[in-house]
Structure formats: C-alpha cells, structure tokens
Design an enzyme around this catalytic site. Structure first.
Site, mmCIF file in Angstrom:
data_model
loop_
_atom_site.group_PDB
_atom_site.id
_atom_site.type_symbol
_atom_site.label_atom_id
_atom_site.label_comp_id
_atom_site.label_asym_id
_atom_site.label_seq_id
_atom_site.Cartn_x
_atom_site.Cartn_y
_atom_site.Cartn_z
ATOM 1 N N SER A 294 32.933 49.489 45.009
ATOM 2 C CA SER A 294 33.426 50.803 44.614
ATOM 3 C C SER A 294 32.317 51.644 44.031
ATOM 4 O O SER A 294 31.304 51.131 43.558
ATOM 5 C CB SER A 294 34.536 50.648 43.579
ATOM 6 O OG SER A 294 33.964 50.139 42.391
ATOM 7 N N LYS A 295 32.518 52.932 44.082
ATOM 8 C CA LYS A 295 31.559 53.900 43.556
ATOM 9 C C LYS A 295 31.255 53.633 42.096
ATOM 10 O O LYS A 295 30.145 53.816 41.657
ATOM 11 C CB LYS A 295 32.171 55.303 43.657
ATOM 12 C CG LYS A 295 31.634 56.095 44.817
ATOM 13 C CD LYS A 295 32.079 57.520 44.693
ATOM 14 C CE LYS A 295 32.236 58.061 46.088
ATOM 15 N NZ LYS A 295 33.250 59.021 46.277
#
Ligand code: GLU
Length: 526
Positions: A294-295
């Site tokens: 994930s970012k």
C-alpha cells in the site's frame, strides 16, 4: 434446478474442465487502465508478459482498457508508455510511443477499447440473440434493496444471479415488447450475462491456471455479470474476452484480484464458442508485514522509483525476481538472461514481499555494471553543477571509478566527490577512531610518520600500490596496525566517515595536494 442449490450436491468429478491448447509462440498483452500512474504490481505483470512473449519469439502487445470514463486520468497512458520505454520494453503491437508520441500499430486495432464500442455492441447482440444475455432495467437502489433482502434471508454473499433473476426488472420478467418500448423511451438499462446453472450437467467449472494450478468454481456462485453498461461502454469482463479473442492472445497474465472473476470469463468464451486463452494469475505484492502493498508503507507507483533514480535494469531485475524463483542462487539477471530463464511454473502462489533492501542491493549491482566510461559521462554534469572544476579535470574518469564501487544513486555523486574539489574541514574527532586504535594523543606521531613516508614517495611513482607498500613498510617498522595510518589518512583527505580507500584517494589527489592536506591536519592536531 435452482442455481442456489447447495454446493455439496456437486462432485468435482462432474466438473466441466475448460480446455486450453499448449502454444509454442505466445502472443501476450499488457492491458492497463488509464486510471492513474502505473502500479509496481501491474508493471510486474507487464514484465512477465513481455518475457514470455520474447522467450517464445511471440509478440507483446499493449491494449488500453479505457472503458471506465469516470475513473480516467488525463495523461495516464502517456505516463505508462513512458515507463515501458524507460524500462526498454518495446511493444510489438498496439499502443506505443514513437518519438515520444503515442501511436497505434498492428492488424487487430484499434487498441483502445473506447474506440471499439460498436464492436462490443455487435458481440453483445450475438449473446442476446442466443439467449446468453438479457436486458435489465434495475436501478442501483433496487439492486441494493435486493441485496439487503437476500442478506436478511440468510444469504451472506448476495449477487444478481439465477436465484434472484426472476424477481428483478429485466427481460425475464418484462415482456419483449415492453422491453423494446422502454429502451426506445431512453430508459437506462444494462445488458447482463445469463450465467448458466450447469454446463452439460456439470455444476462446477474448473480450469488449469498457469500459476495456481487447477482452480474450480461452483456455477451457482457466478453472477449475471453486467456486460454492457448503461453508458454503452462494455465492462472489463466483456471487453477483455472479446479483445483477447480477436487479438489472438495466447496467455493472459494478470493480478490475482481477477481470479474470482475467471469463471465469468470462461463462460463468456464458451458462449461465444471460442477457445479460452491460457491464464496466469500473479500473486499480490505485500508490505514487509505481509499486508497488501500500500501507498502508506512506501511508493507503489513505478514513476516514483524512476524519479528516485533507480536504474531500469535494477527495477526490472527486482520485479522479475519478486515471487519468481529462478531455481539457482543467481540474483542479478540481465534482460536477456531473464528472457532465457523465466518460467511461470516457478512463480510462487503466495504473495511476494516487496523488499526494498533487495531492490537497493540490486541497484548497487547494476550501478557497478555500467561501463566505467559511461558512468563517468553520466555523473559529470551532476558533479560539475556543484564543482565546475570537474569539467576540465583530466582525473575525472579516475575519480568516477573510485565512487562507482560504492554509489547507489547518481545524485549522490557530487557529495561523494566533493572532497576532491574542496579541502574538507578536518576534525580531530573524525581522525581519531577507537576501533582502529587511533587515539587522539597518538595523532601527532601518526601524522608525522605519514608525512615522512609520503614525502619520500617520488612524484613519478605516486600510485596507490606504491603508497600502500610504503605504508606497510612503516607500520612493520613501527609496530603499528594498518588502520592506525590508513584511517587518519583517509579521514583527513576526505573529511568523511565513508569514502573510497585512503591510498586510492591519495593517488587520485596527487602528491602535492595530499601532502598539503596532511600538513593542515598536522597543524590542527597540534
Ligand atoms: N485493465 C485491467 C487492469 O488494469 C487489466 C487486467 C488484465 O490484464 O486483464 O487491471
């Protein structure tokens, strides 16, 4: 039989297995949606598809899946094509860059789905005529209501399928004439696939995925997928099936998130009477804590890695190895080595951890692999921007070679080479070093020895080898350890804790400058 009959009625032996033919020459494709910047996970599937096409002397094509108008991001396609170009991945067909401008090439175009709407409509009409699809008018609110009712009735995963079909607003419950009238009146509607409850009596559909092995899906779990949306655009499900067939794709490599949709796709191929391509569902990329990449835990867009200065060779190598086990201990792979050795049967089924330490290590390996002359050429403008003297410095290639052994990113070069162009500020704290047994009180004596031995080296023999030989002679005579001379020398020449080795730096700086720095340090240490 109702499609909601419980699963235990089916036996795996009664499953319908979708056949696929083995291919030697493979046409593969990368089919990005222009909804943002290219995700490293999607880039990995593109790399796999590219490697297999090249390995089999087939073709790799790029198709733009721009059927979701609401999510389209301007410039996204150019961004993705730039990344492919940066990575040296040249599509054989489809959408590609020519002189920096996106063009299309190939016999099966257009390769942007938004330009193929009439074609999808034709295929949908074919399904409608054959009774494999039907028109539906339900509003989102009505579908929501159906879901809630189903949940209340104990169905944990409600979907628009055979179980509810007969109580919704569609061509099964509305007369043909009324359907026509509503369409003509402009009432929003969609076309849904009519998922069968059995295939030749079998209630399970199964398939051999090139990574997952045999996967089986009970037919009653397959929904009546929307094929054509109310805006006239196809969904991914319809569009990719039609396109992969018409574009003669042999193998679809895509993210694992699509695996659950596979039965719908297999059914569509069958409804059209087409052979299905092979499929390979690539496992997810994971953060170090094994959650989905994930970012929040790092960069997920390839463009960020490009901007950070990663070499295409390093990122390509890293992503290819991510989840693929070459079966040997080799870790550094060139593109051609990957083309020769990549295989789907060595791609693991479990998610692969995105290990940045490994990426940086590979980056270092690939930095060392750059031919010395090219490396010097690449860093010269960066270094000269900070130290203009570098422009006319005949030693520059020699200096560049010294840092190529330890650099990770090009922009580090001006800092790493700064001490060649500016005398460093000397600090006694840096020159002394407990681990190397260099005590502060000892420094004046050690530096005096250093001064004497360097002064004695003739200008004509000022090389790293000669200096090192003379340092060794001195430590033997004086009963010292190597580090007791080399640490302070390196530190006073560079002013840095980490740098190329002392004698290499001294050789590159020349006798006069080296002695100049030694004497400044001697003054400083009293
Ligand atoms: N457009 C789809 C995506 O970006 C492609 C999936 C596929 O490769 O079929 O996820």
């Amino acid at each position: 039989m109702g499609a909601s009959a419980p699963f235990f009625y089916f036996r795996l032996s009664s499953q319908y297995t979708i056949p696929h033919t083995p291919y030697s020459i493979m046409r593969t494709r990368f089919a990005p949606s222009p909804t943002g910047s290219l995700h490293v996970g999607n880039f990995r599937t593109a790399i796999y598809a590219y490697l297999l096409a090249k390995q089999s002397q087939g073709e790799f094509l790029v198709r733009v899946e721009d059927t979701d108008q609401k999510r389209e991001v301007p410039g996204a396609i150019e961004g993705m094509l730039n990344v492919l170009h940066w990575a040296g991945i040249t599509p054989d067909e489809g959408v590609m860059l020519e002189n920096g401008v996106p063009i299309e090439r190939g016999a099966y175009g257009p390769y942007r789905q938004s330009k193929r709407l009439a074609l999808y409509r034709r295929y949908v009409d074919q399904l409608l005529a054959a009774g494999h699809a039907y028109v539906a008018f339900d509003t989102p609110e009505e579908i929501d209501r159906m879901r809630k009712e189903e949940q209340q009735a104990g169905n944990p995963a409600p979907s628009y399928n055979a179980g509810v079909r007969m109580r919704m607003k569609n061509a099964h419950t509305i007369s043909a004439e009324e359907v026509r009238r509503r369409i003509e009146a402009g009432e929003p509607h969609v076309i849904r696939m009519q998922a069968p409850s059995d295939i030749d009596g079998a209630r399970v559909i199964s398939f051999d995925d090139d990574i997952r092995g045999t996967v089986a899906f009970p037919l009653h779990t397959v929904e009546d997928q929307i094929l054509l949306k109310s805006d006239g655009f196809p969904t991914y499900h319809l569009a990719h099936v039609v396109d992969d067939h018409l574009m003669k794709i042999d193998l679809v490599i895509r993210g694992e998130e699509w695996l659950s949709s596979l039965p719908k796709h297999l059914l569509l191929f069958r409804m059209f009477g087409w052979d299905s391509p092979r499929y390979a569902h690539v496992p997810l990329l994971l953060n170090a804590d094994r959650t989905k990449l994930s970012k929040r835990q790092g960069s997920v867009s390839v463009e960020e890695y490009v901007q950070k200065g990663y070499l295409p060779e390093a990122l390509f190598n890293f992503l290819a190895l991510l989840g693929w086990n070459p079966g040997t201990t080799q870790e550094v792979f060139s593109r051609s080595e990957l083309i020769a050795s990549f295989s789907l049967d060595r791609v693991q089924k479990a998610g692969a951890v995105f290990d940045l330490t490994k990426l940086d290590w590979l980056q270092g390996q690939w930095m060392r692999a750059i031919p010395a002359e090219e490396f010097a050429d690449r860093i010269l403008p960066l270094v000269a921007a900070r130290h203009p003297a570098a422009h006319t410095d005949s030693r520059f290639p020699q200096l560049a070679a010294l840092i190529q052994e330890r650099i990770t990113f090009f922009p580090e070069a001006p800092d790493m080479l700064g001490f060649f162009y500016e005398r460093p500020v000397v600090s006694v704290d840096l020159l002394a070093n407990a681990k190397q047994k260099v005590a502060k009180e000892e420094l004046p004596r050690l530096l005096a020895l250093m001064d004497a031995l360097l002064t004695a080296v003739p200008e004509s023999d000022w090389t790293a080898e000669r200096i090192l030989a003379d340092v060794r002679a001195t430590i033997e005579r004086e009963g010292l350890k190597l580090g007791q001379l080399l640490w302070p020398l390196r530190a006073l020449l560079t002013g840095r804790e980490y740098s190329p080795g002392a004698v290499e730096v001294a050789a590159a700086l020349g006798k006069e400058e080296t002695l100049g720095r030694v004497r400044v340090a001697r003054k400083h240490c009293g």
